[in-house]
Motif scaffolding. Structure first.
Motif, mmCIF file in Angstrom:
data_model
loop_
_atom_site.group_PDB
_atom_site.id
_atom_site.type_symbol
_atom_site.label_atom_id
_atom_site.label_comp_id
_atom_site.label_asym_id
_atom_site.label_seq_id
_atom_site.Cartn_x
_atom_site.Cartn_y
_atom_site.Cartn_z
ATOM 1 N N LYS B 148 -11.875 112.250 85.169
ATOM 2 C CA LYS B 148 -12.398 111.693 83.914
ATOM 3 C C LYS B 148 -12.931 112.784 82.987
ATOM 4 O O LYS B 148 -13.003 112.610 81.777
ATOM 5 C CB LYS B 148 -13.490 110.661 84.207
ATOM 6 N N GLU B 151 -10.955 114.221 79.777
ATOM 7 C CA GLU B 151 -11.056 113.649 78.422
ATOM 8 C C GLU B 151 -12.004 114.485 77.567
ATOM 9 O O GLU B 151 -11.707 114.780 76.404
ATOM 10 C CB GLU B 151 -11.584 112.212 78.472
ATOM 11 N N SER B 199 -3.275 112.845 80.493
ATOM 12 C CA SER B 199 -2.531 111.689 80.983
ATOM 13 C C SER B 199 -2.351 111.748 82.508
ATOM 14 O O SER B 199 -2.503 110.738 83.200
ATOM 15 C CB SER B 199 -1.185 111.612 80.269
ATOM 16 N N ASN B 202 -5.543 110.759 83.973
ATOM 17 C CA ASN B 202 -5.749 109.313 83.835
ATOM 18 C C ASN B 202 -4.936 108.531 84.872
ATOM 19 O O ASN B 202 -5.377 107.492 85.360
ATOM 20 C CB ASN B 202 -5.369 108.845 82.427
ATOM 21 N N HIS B 212 -6.729 101.102 84.344
ATOM 22 C CA HIS B 212 -6.117 101.952 83.329
ATOM 23 C C HIS B 212 -7.175 102.532 82.414
ATOM 24 O O HIS B 212 -8.052 101.806 81.938
ATOM 25 C CB HIS B 212 -5.141 101.143 82.474
ATOM 26 N N THR B 213 -7.088 103.832 82.169
ATOM 27 C CA THR B 213 -7.918 104.466 81.157
ATOM 28 C C THR B 213 -7.195 104.286 79.829
ATOM 29 O O THR B 213 -5.976 104.303 79.794
ATOM 30 C CB THR B 213 -8.054 105.970 81.470
#
Lengths: 217, 217
Positions: B148, B151, B199, B202, B212-213
């Protein structure tokens, strides 16, 4: 008559067709929004991209469900795996239409496309629509000849893209650097949109023949 | 001890790690080739992209083979489907590194990056390497917190990208339209490379949590 399993398998193809239809509509409307500086239309394109994203997630759930419950083999398995890739292409095509709509919104109430490039951009929008529509068709028809045609249709897009570069690099370019930056990105978005349409068609070729087509450069 | 099935499943993850390593090496070398106008290095990046493409195809064959022979369910199935997506991201990241190497080759013996943007592009190259290395790590560690984090690491790339736009749109920009076009594309390539790293991360989050992110914009 189809059983539930084949109905579900078929519905995955129909989802792909619907995604192609939505992406085609999005890039058509984005192009109009851009050339006519139509803010409301640009915003409708930006909002409607969620629909394509939702279809992609739904398709993935269906595909995994089928893999778990039916343990398909051979052609059906290849169809499911390939469909996941095609839906990723179509989802990305939708993103690119949204990028174009965002450029339209960013420059509103102006249009960022100089008058002498209107016709070229118009043509890129139309060609993008034709390419994605054809890609969607081949998902159903599984017509290898038609699918292979998309590569040469895409050459038209490359030509249009080159026209844009010629304008940009012409020493008479008089629209400044900001517009040059916008137009560079714009050209790239159409080109990539077309690449994804070609990629969908190449996946159809793989599905039918088992042979990979060389990826677009 | 692992049985053959789990060995093969694990080898898919190792392929992803290797793809990430190659993509990271490619973007690092492409950046050096670009800033040092090193033609030979640029060409080595362009040539080595085939290796990543071959890994993607190999991974797909393995994945389909496992689906056919083992009919995996639940977590294993999700791992295989997600791996196909991660490998598509990494393949595309490799393409973007190749695009940068092609820009370097196109402008050789010049470098297309103006001196006042050298440090920014250098930083983008390093950050791109860090992001893809981290993404590759999370494939093995399955560390959701680390995944995470990508991001927010990607926010750094957005900042660097914005720095580039500030230079481009500064009225003191004195490098002409051609360089503006090159630099616009270059910034886009780094940004997209980073998006693909995010991606991958994720997908790791999805693999572990089933959630799903939201995709990068």
């Amino acid at each position: 008559m189809r059983d539930a399993y084949h109905e579900e398998l078929h519905s995955i193809s129909l989802d792909l067709v619907e995604m192609a239809r939505l992406a085609g509509s999005a890039i058509g409307r984005a192009t109009t929004a851009l050339l006519d500086a139509d803010l409301r239309l640009a915003e409708s394109v930006i909002d409607s991209d969620d629909e394509i994203d939702a279809l992609e997630h739904g398709l993935e759930q269906k595909a995994i469900g089928l893999l778990v419950r039916q343990q398909p083999v051979a052609t059906d398995l290849r169809l499911i795996v390939t469909s996941l890739k095609m839906s990723a292409d179509l989802e990305r095509a939708g993103d690119l239409a949204r990028h174009i709509a965002k450029l339209a919104r960013l420059r509103y109430p102006d249009t960022m496309v100089p008058a002498d490039l209107h016709a070229t951009v118009q043509e890129m929008g139309k060609l993008a629509q034709r390419l994605i529509a054809k890609a969607g068709e081949t998902v159903i028809t599984r017509d290898v000849a038609q699918a292979k045609q998309l590569e040469s249709d895409d050459d038209e897009m490359d030509l249009l893209h080159r026209t844009i570069f010629q304008h940009l690099l012409d020493e008479r370019w008089e629209h400044g650097v900001e517009t040059a930056v916008d137009v560079t990105l714009l050209g790239r978005y159409y080109e990539r949109f077309a690449d994804h349409a070609v990629s969908v068609a190449n996946h159809v070729v793989f599905l039918v023949t088992g042979e990979h087509t060389a990826p677009a450069p």
